[in-house]
Design a protein around this motif. Structure first.
Motif, PDB file in Angstrom:
ATOM      1  N   THR A  15     -31.113 -72.895 -39.653  1.00  0.00           N
ATOM      2  CA  THR A  15     -30.394 -74.255 -39.597  1.00  0.00           C
ATOM      3  C   THR A  15     -31.366 -74.966 -40.760  1.00  0.00           C
ATOM      4  O   THR A  15     -32.485 -75.508 -40.370  1.00  0.00           O
ATOM      5  CB  THR A  15     -30.708 -74.855 -38.403  1.00  0.00           C
ATOM      6  OG1 THR A  15     -29.768 -74.087 -37.475  1.00  0.00           O
ATOM      7  CG2 THR A  15     -29.770 -76.280 -38.427  1.00  0.00           C
ATOM      8  N   ASP A  17     -31.004 -78.097 -41.714  1.00  0.00           N
ATOM      9  CA  ASP A  17     -31.259 -79.773 -41.369  1.00  0.00           C
ATOM     10  C   ASP A  17     -32.578 -79.806 -40.459  1.00  0.00           C
ATOM     11  O   ASP A  17     -32.817 -78.879 -39.666  1.00  0.00           O
ATOM     12  CB  ASP A  17     -30.051 -80.178 -40.423  1.00  0.00           C
ATOM     13  CG  ASP A  17     -28.639 -80.024 -41.196  1.00  0.00           C
ATOM     14  OD1 ASP A  17     -28.619 -80.113 -42.273  1.00  0.00           O
ATOM     15  OD2 ASP A  17     -27.701 -79.784 -40.441  1.00  0.00           O
ATOM     16  N   ARG A  18     -32.817 -81.206 -40.411  1.00  0.00           N
ATOM     17  CA  ARG A  18     -34.089 -81.396 -39.534  1.00  0.00           C
ATOM     18  C   ARG A  18     -33.409 -81.367 -37.912  1.00  0.00           C
ATOM     19  O   ARG A  18     -32.342 -81.544 -37.831  1.00  0.00           O
ATOM     20  CB  ARG A  18     -34.632 -82.822 -39.720  1.00  0.00           C
ATOM     21  CG  ARG A  18     -35.236 -82.876 -41.036  1.00  0.00           C
ATOM     22  CD  ARG A  18     -35.816 -84.187 -41.417  1.00  0.00           C
ATOM     23  NE  ARG A  18     -36.661 -84.655 -40.202  1.00  0.00           N
ATOM     24  CZ  ARG A  18     -37.538 -85.606 -40.384  1.00  0.00           C
ATOM     25  NH1 ARG A  18     -37.268 -86.539 -41.499  1.00  0.00           N
ATOM     26  NH2 ARG A  18     -38.139 -85.992 -39.526  1.00  0.00           N
ATOM     27  N   LEU A  19     -34.257 -81.165 -37.127  1.00  0.00           N
ATOM     28  CA  LEU A  19     -33.964 -80.855 -35.631  1.00  0.00           C
ATOM     29  C   LEU A  19     -34.825 -81.677 -34.615  1.00  0.00           C
ATOM     30  O   LEU A  19     -35.861 -81.713 -35.091  1.00  0.00           O
ATOM     31  CB  LEU A  19     -34.110 -79.466 -35.313  1.00  0.00           C
ATOM     32  CG  LEU A  19     -32.973 -78.475 -35.833  1.00  0.00           C
ATOM     33  CD1 LEU A  19     -33.226 -77.159 -35.656  1.00  0.00           C
ATOM     34  CD2 LEU A  19     -31.650 -78.562 -35.603  1.00  0.00           C
ATOM     35  N   ALA A  20     -34.337 -82.188 -33.608  1.00  0.00           N
ATOM     36  CA  ALA A  20     -34.817 -82.378 -32.544  1.00  0.00           C
ATOM     37  C   ALA A  20     -34.712 -81.589 -31.389  1.00  0.00           C
ATOM     38  O   ALA A  20     -33.570 -81.237 -31.251  1.00  0.00           O
ATOM     39  CB  ALA A  20     -34.565 -83.933 -32.009  1.00  0.00           C
ATOM     40  N   ARG A  66     -38.225 -71.540 -35.021  1.00  0.00           N
ATOM     41  CA  ARG A  66     -37.998 -72.588 -36.105  1.00  0.00           C
ATOM     42  C   ARG A  66     -39.043 -72.457 -37.258  1.00  0.00           C
ATOM     43  O   ARG A  66     -38.481 -72.328 -38.344  1.00  0.00           O
ATOM     44  CB  ARG A  66     -38.002 -74.054 -35.493  1.00  0.00           C
ATOM     45  CG  ARG A  66     -37.805 -75.087 -36.481  1.00  0.00           C
ATOM     46  CD  ARG A  66     -36.263 -75.142 -36.980  1.00  0.00           C
ATOM     47  NE  ARG A  66     -36.351 -76.051 -37.808  1.00  0.00           N
ATOM     48  CZ  ARG A  66     -35.264 -76.205 -38.473  1.00  0.00           C
ATOM     49  NH1 ARG A  66     -34.117 -75.446 -38.680  1.00  0.00           N
ATOM     50  NH2 ARG A  66     -35.153 -77.471 -39.129  1.00  0.00           N
ATOM     51  N   ARG A  67     -40.262 -72.297 -36.862  1.00  0.00           N
ATOM     52  CA  ARG A  67     -41.206 -71.997 -38.030  1.00  0.00           C
ATOM     53  C   ARG A  67     -41.027 -70.854 -38.858  1.00  0.00           C
ATOM     54  O   ARG A  67     -41.151 -70.778 -40.014  1.00  0.00           O
ATOM     55  CB  ARG A  67     -42.556 -72.194 -37.298  1.00  0.00           C
ATOM     56  CG  ARG A  67     -43.530 -72.027 -38.173  1.00  0.00           C
ATOM     57  CD  ARG A  67     -43.947 -73.135 -39.293  1.00  0.00           C
ATOM     58  NE  ARG A  67     -45.072 -73.197 -40.034  1.00  0.00           N
ATOM     59  CZ  ARG A  67     -44.886 -73.417 -41.392  1.00  0.00           C
ATOM     60  NH1 ARG A  67     -44.113 -73.833 -41.993  1.00  0.00           N
ATOM     61  NH2 ARG A  67     -46.206 -73.032 -42.152  1.00  0.00           N
ATOM     62  N   SER A  70     -38.115 -70.920 -41.309  1.00  0.00           N
ATOM     63  CA  SER A  70     -38.022 -71.837 -42.219  1.00  0.00           C
ATOM     64  C   SER A  70     -38.883 -71.240 -43.460  1.00  0.00           C
ATOM     65  O   SER A  70     -39.222 -72.124 -44.467  1.00  0.00           O
ATOM     66  CB  SER A  70     -38.663 -73.290 -41.759  1.00  0.00           C
ATOM     67  OG  SER A  70     -40.017 -73.172 -41.378  1.00  0.00           O
TER      68      SER A  70
END
Length: 71
Positions: A15, A17-20, A66-67, A70
């Motif tokens: 993804t 986009d930035r995520l929370a 996530r890491r 990316s």
């Protein structure tokens, strides 16, 4: 993150986009208000008959994926 999500957790890394990352309580999940704000939902693939993870373990998996994704 929710057990009923259609997207596997591995997709969180792709993804752009930035995520929370929202983590709710192990028993009742996120509040309805916060859940309504979520635009994506991911699930950790689990063995049949297992439907819950400790929230700190789930958070660690989400941050790792996530890491990793990316690059």
């Amino acid at each position: 993150m929710t057990a009923s999500a259609d997207a596997p957790l591995q997709e969180i890394g792709s993804t752009p986009d930035r995520l929370a990352i929202l983590m709710g309580s192990e028993r009742s999940g996120a509040s309805r208000e916060l859940d309504a704000l979520a635009s994506r939902r991911y699930a950790v693939p689990m063995t049949t008959g297992i439907d819950s993870l400790n929230v700190s373990v789930a958070a660690g998996l989400a941050l790792y994926e996530r890491r990793r994704g990316s690059g």
